[in-house]
Design a protein around this motif. Structure first.
Motif, short mmCIF file in Angstrom:
data_model
loop_
_atom_site.label_atom_id
_atom_site.label_comp_id
_atom_site.label_asym_id
_atom_site.label_seq_id
_atom_site.Cartn_x
_atom_site.Cartn_y
_atom_site.Cartn_z
N GLY A 30 19.21 -18.67 -5.37
CA GLY A 30 17.98 -19.20 -4.80
C GLY A 30 17.55 -20.48 -5.48
O GLY A 30 18.18 -20.94 -6.45
N ARG A 31 16.48 -21.06 -4.99
CA ARG A 31 15.92 -22.26 -5.61
C ARG A 31 15.35 -21.90 -6.98
O ARG A 31 14.70 -20.87 -7.13
N THR A 32 15.54 -22.78 -7.94
CA THR A 32 15.11 -22.49 -9.31
C THR A 32 13.62 -22.19 -9.37
O THR A 32 13.21 -21.23 -10.02
N ARG A 33 12.81 -23.01 -8.75
CA ARG A 33 11.36 -22.79 -8.80
C ARG A 33 10.98 -21.43 -8.23
O ARG A 33 10.19 -20.70 -8.84
N THR A 34 11.57 -21.07 -7.10
CA THR A 34 11.25 -19.78 -6.46
C THR A 34 11.69 -18.62 -7.34
O THR A 34 10.96 -17.63 -7.52
N VAL A 35 12.90 -18.72 -7.91
CA VAL A 35 13.42 -17.66 -8.77
C VAL A 35 12.53 -17.45 -9.98
O VAL A 35 12.20 -16.31 -10.36
N LEU A 36 12.08 -18.54 -10.62
CA LEU A 36 11.25 -18.41 -11.81
C LEU A 36 9.85 -17.90 -11.48
O LEU A 36 9.28 -17.09 -12.24
N VAL A 37 9.28 -18.35 -10.39
CA VAL A 37 7.96 -17.84 -10.00
C VAL A 37 8.04 -16.35 -9.70
O VAL A 37 7.16 -15.57 -10.10
N ASP A 38 9.10 -15.92 -9.04
CA ASP A 38 9.28 -14.49 -8.78
C ASP A 38 9.41 -13.71 -10.10
O ASP A 38 8.83 -12.63 -10.26
N ALA A 39 10.15 -14.27 -11.06
CA ALA A 39 10.32 -13.60 -12.34
C ALA A 39 9.02 -13.52 -13.12
O ALA A 39 8.80 -12.58 -13.90
N SER A 40 8.12 -14.47 -12.91
CA SER A 40 6.85 -14.49 -13.66
C SER A 40 5.94 -13.32 -13.30
O SER A 40 5.04 -12.98 -14.07
N ARG A 41 6.17 -12.69 -12.16
CA ARG A 41 5.29 -11.60 -11.73
C ARG A 41 5.44 -10.36 -12.60
O ARG A 41 4.55 -9.51 -12.63
N ASP A 42 6.56 -10.26 -13.32
CA ASP A 42 6.78 -9.11 -14.21
C ASP A 42 6.94 -9.55 -15.65
O ASP A 42 7.63 -8.89 -16.44
N ALA A 43 6.31 -10.67 -16.03
CA ALA A 43 6.47 -11.20 -17.38
C ALA A 43 5.11 -11.41 -18.03
O ALA A 43 4.10 -11.60 -17.35
N ASP A 44 5.10 -11.38 -19.36
CA ASP A 44 3.90 -11.74 -20.12
C ASP A 44 3.86 -13.23 -20.40
O ASP A 44 2.80 -13.80 -20.65
N LEU A 45 5.04 -13.86 -20.38
CA LEU A 45 5.14 -15.28 -20.69
C LEU A 45 6.41 -15.81 -20.04
O LEU A 45 7.46 -15.17 -20.10
N LEU A 46 6.30 -16.98 -19.42
CA LEU A 46 7.45 -17.65 -18.81
C LEU A 46 7.70 -18.95 -19.57
O LEU A 46 6.79 -19.78 -19.69
N VAL A 47 8.91 -19.14 -20.07
CA VAL A 47 9.26 -20.30 -20.88
C VAL A 47 10.25 -21.17 -20.12
O VAL A 47 11.28 -20.67 -19.64
N ILE A 48 9.94 -22.48 -20.01
CA ILE A 48 10.87 -23.42 -19.38
C ILE A 48 10.93 -24.68 -20.23
O ILE A 48 10.00 -25.02 -20.95
N GLY A 49 12.04 -25.39 -20.12
CA GLY A 49 12.19 -26.64 -20.84
C GLY A 49 11.79 -27.81 -19.96
O GLY A 49 11.83 -27.75 -18.74
N ALA A 50 11.40 -28.90 -20.62
CA ALA A 50 11.07 -30.15 -19.92
C ALA A 50 11.64 -31.30 -20.72
O ALA A 50 11.42 -31.40 -21.93
N LYS A 51 12.39 -32.16 -20.07
CA LYS A 51 13.03 -33.28 -20.75
C LYS A 51 11.99 -34.27 -21.26
O LYS A 51 11.01 -34.56 -20.58
N ARG A 52 12.23 -34.79 -22.44
CA ARG A 52 11.39 -35.84 -23.02
C ARG A 52 12.28 -37.03 -23.37
O ARG A 52 13.25 -36.89 -24.11
N ARG A 53 11.96 -38.17 -22.81
CA ARG A 53 12.71 -39.40 -23.08
C ARG A 53 11.90 -40.27 -24.01
O ARG A 53 10.86 -40.80 -23.60
N PRO A 54 12.31 -40.43 -25.27
CA PRO A 54 11.55 -41.25 -26.22
C PRO A 54 11.34 -42.66 -25.69
O PRO A 54 12.25 -43.29 -25.16
N GLY A 55 10.10 -43.14 -25.82
CA GLY A 55 9.77 -44.48 -25.37
C GLY A 55 9.47 -44.59 -23.90
O GLY A 55 9.11 -45.66 -23.41
N HIS A 56 9.61 -43.49 -23.15
CA HIS A 56 9.33 -43.51 -21.72
C HIS A 56 7.94 -42.96 -21.48
O HIS A 56 7.64 -41.84 -21.87
N TYR A 57 7.07 -43.73 -20.82
CA TYR A 57 5.68 -43.33 -20.67
C TYR A 57 5.33 -42.95 -19.23
O TYR A 57 4.18 -42.73 -18.91
N GLY A 58 6.32 -42.89 -18.37
CA GLY A 58 6.05 -42.47 -17.00
C GLY A 58 6.00 -40.96 -16.89
O GLY A 58 5.92 -40.23 -17.87
N VAL A 59 6.07 -40.48 -15.64
CA VAL A 59 6.03 -39.04 -15.39
C VAL A 59 7.28 -38.40 -15.99
O VAL A 59 8.40 -38.84 -15.73
#
Length: 290
Positions: A237-266
């Motif tokens: 399935g789609r990653t977002r849908t799979v993780l949201v579904d998994a969150s319904r039976d979790a106390d905490l949902l952990v995901i990574g987010a890329k950080r590009r040093p020196g980049h100030y955009g989104v």
């Protein structure tokens, strides 16, 4: 010196729930708690805190907000060491700067805007895209309390580069503190069915995609500590849908987010953006350096 757990407060009910969660986290980590109020406006505009303080909302000021939050933190965790800060600047900038010297940053789902709480407020969304430490966005319940751990598991989404993932490492460390297992989830997609002439080939491609997902999950946990129980699964399935579904039976949902040093955009991807808006449990965004 232990880095503090920092929580952004603004007097709203979601931010006070975040104080509850942050106080609990500070105790789990043996860390001090720092409450930060940041705004260019001097007065608070909202009914809930004003009612608690028995003041008109136009008389509720920053000092009232942080004092109320500090009392709530001490009521929740009497032994936690609390400090406060009132900063005359935009909260987005203040919290991102504070994250540079924090072990963890905690915010509520939204502030005092009129948006439905099912959506993430603009401050939390901006900070989630730029925070330099792990950030928890707390969702509460209808009693305006921080959600209690009722499911007994931490869920982590396994990304494209699972080996050495900071998100996976955060997940099993958090699971160890709580004494619960960690559930590693990896989404995968069916291959495009451009032709029906070779159904056996399609089946092979499907098994290949699923096997690659399984290998990614195993790679993510190759250095996991032996004293943390883990469950590993792959879901089509789609990653977002799979993780949201998994969150319904979790106390905490952990995901990574890329950080590009020196980049100030989104710097918040579509998956993280969607999960923050729709997760059924608190979400941790963990910076992943690229």
């Amino acid at each position: 010196m232990d880095l503090p757990v920092i929580v952004g407060v603004d007097g709203s009910e979601p931010s006070l729930r975040a104080v509850d969660w942050a106080a609990d986290e500070a105790v789990l980590r043996g860390a001090p708690l720092r409450l930060v109020y940041a705004s260019l406006w001097e007065r608070y505009e909202g009914p809930s805190l004003a009612t608690d303080l028995n003041k008109p909302s136009e008389q509720v000021r920053a000092e009232d907000i942080v004092d109320t939050a500090a009392r709530r933190a001490h009521h929740r965790q009497p032994d936690v060491k609390v400090s406060t800060g009132v900063l005359p600047e935009e909260p987005e900038y203040a919290l991102v700067r504070e994250s540079r010297t924090a072990s963890l940053l905690v915010t509520g789902t939204r502030g005092r805007s009129g948006l439905a709480e099912t959506l993430l407020g603009s401050v939390s969304l901006v900070v989630a895209g730029h925070a330099q430490c792990p950030m928890i966005v707390v969702r509460g319940d209808r009693d305006d309390q921080a959600p209690a751990g009722t499911h007994g598991r931490v869920v982590v989404g396994v990304g494209e580069k699972p080996t050495g993932s900071a998100a996976v490492r955060f997940a099993y460390e958090e699971a160890r503190r709580r004494g619960v297992p960690v559930d590693a989830v990896r989404a995968w997609r069916w291959p495009a069915r451009e032709s029906t002439d070779f159904p056996l080939l399609v089946g092979e491609l499907t098994r290949l995609h699923e096997q690659q997902a399984l290998e990614a999950v195993e790679a993510a946990f190759q250095d996991a500590p032996a004293d943390v129980a883990s469950h590993r699964r792959v879901v089509e399935g789609r990653t977002r849908t799979v993780l949201v579904d998994a969150s319904r039976d979790a106390d905490l949902l952990v995901i990574g987010a890329k950080r590009r040093p020196g980049h100030y955009g989104v710097q918040l991807g579509r998956v993280a953006h969607g999960v923050l808006h729709h997760s059924a449990c608190p979400v941790v965004i963990v910076p992943e350096r690229v």
